[in-house]
Scaffold this active site. Structure first.
Site, PDB file in Angstrom:
ATOM      1  N   ASP A  48       0.856  -1.177   0.000  1.00 47.10           N
ATOM      2  CA  ASP A  48       0.000   0.000   0.000  1.00 47.10           C
ATOM      3  C   ASP A  48       0.900   1.238   0.000  1.00 47.10           C
ATOM      4  O   ASP A  48       2.094   1.149   0.304  1.00 47.10           O
ATOM      5  CB  ASP A  48      -0.889  -0.031   1.242  1.00 47.10           C
ATOM      6  CG  ASP A  48      -1.727   1.207   1.396  1.00 47.10           C
ATOM      7  OD1 ASP A  48      -2.426   1.566   0.438  1.00 47.10           O
ATOM      8  OD2 ASP A  48      -1.674   1.822   2.472  1.00 47.10           O
TER       9      ASP A  48
ATOM     10  N   ASP B  93      -0.326   5.143   0.866  1.00 45.78           N
ATOM     11  CA  ASP B  93      -0.635   6.128   1.901  1.00 45.78           C
ATOM     12  C   ASP B  93      -0.729   5.461   3.272  1.00 45.78           C
ATOM     13  O   ASP B  93      -1.491   4.516   3.468  1.00 45.78           O
ATOM     14  CB  ASP B  93      -1.952   6.846   1.579  1.00 45.78           C
ATOM     15  CG  ASP B  93      -1.829   7.718   0.348  1.00 45.78           C
ATOM     16  OD1 ASP B  93      -0.941   8.580   0.329  1.00 45.78           O
ATOM     17  OD2 ASP B  93      -2.607   7.525  -0.595  1.00 45.78           O
TER      18      ASP B  93
END
Length: 220
Positions: A16, A18
């Site tokens: 991922d 953020d």
């Protein structure tokens, strides 16, 4: 000195962005608090839903009776705001060294950001952008749907069971579990959602490779 605790061995990594590699909370809060106020919603409650999802999916949760076409249209406007606003975007502690350590291992970025936002934030944080990326344009469903992680595994050429996901949000961890993958939770948000392992940031994460090229992760 503390003994390293082995987290696990994996053949491929799905990352991922953020909250996991990039701290973009300042921008997310500015943009989404403004959106919440404009729509008569509680900004604090809104921020509990935002993380990990594409914007249109967040809007669908918060305004369930609104046409999805309107959510998509507003999401395009918010994406433009977020892409232009890079004030306060910084790497998660340890992220640059972590990205260097996995450079020769199979890995992909799997993010709810679109390609433009992903590039803007990775560049602002001074992080290398993985060659394999699954961004918002690549999927038909947002996290917590597992589509993005399954597509990332397929593009890397590995079974889901051979992959580890690095995530910070409830939506992302739920998506990874639905994809049949193990999860390393990163940061304070992740701890509440029972990942298979948890690290506060990436500073004490150690990456080695065994004789077969499988990555071994440990937290010092």
């Amino acid at each position: 000195m503390a003994t390293a605790e082995t987290i696990g061995s994996f053949k491929a990594l799905l990352l991922d962005m953020d909250g996991t590699l990039v701290n973009s909370d300042a921008v997310v809060e500015r943009v989404w608090r403004g959106w919440a106020v404009d729509h008569g919603l509680d900004p604090d409650a809104t921020l509990k839903v935002v993380h990990g999802r594409q914007g249109y999916a967040t809007m669908a949760v918060l305004l369930p009776d609104r046409p999805m076409a309107q959510n998509h249209a507003e999401n395009r406007l918010l994406l433009a705001q977020e892409t232009a606003d890079l004030d306060g975007v910084v790497p998660i502690p340890g992220a640059p060294a972590f990205m260097d350590a996995i450079a020769d291992l199979p890995h992909a970025l799997v993010t709810s950001a679109d390609e433009g936002l992903a590039r803007a934030r990775m560049n602002a944080a001074g992080l290398r952008i993985p060659e394999v990326r699954v961004t918002a344009e690549s999927v038909g469903a947002s996290k917590p749907d597992p589509e993005g992680f399954l597509k990332g595994a397929a593009e890397l050429g590995f079974d889901p069971a051979d992959c580890v996901v690095f995530e910070d949000s409830e939506a992302g961890i739920t998506a990874a579990r639905a994809a049949g993958m193990r999860v390393v939770g990163v940061g304070p948000r992740a701890a509440a959602f029972a990942p298979d392992a948890h690290v506060q940031d990436l500073t004490r994460l150690r990456v080695t490779a065994d004789a077969t090229g499988t990555a071994v992760f440990a937290s010092a």
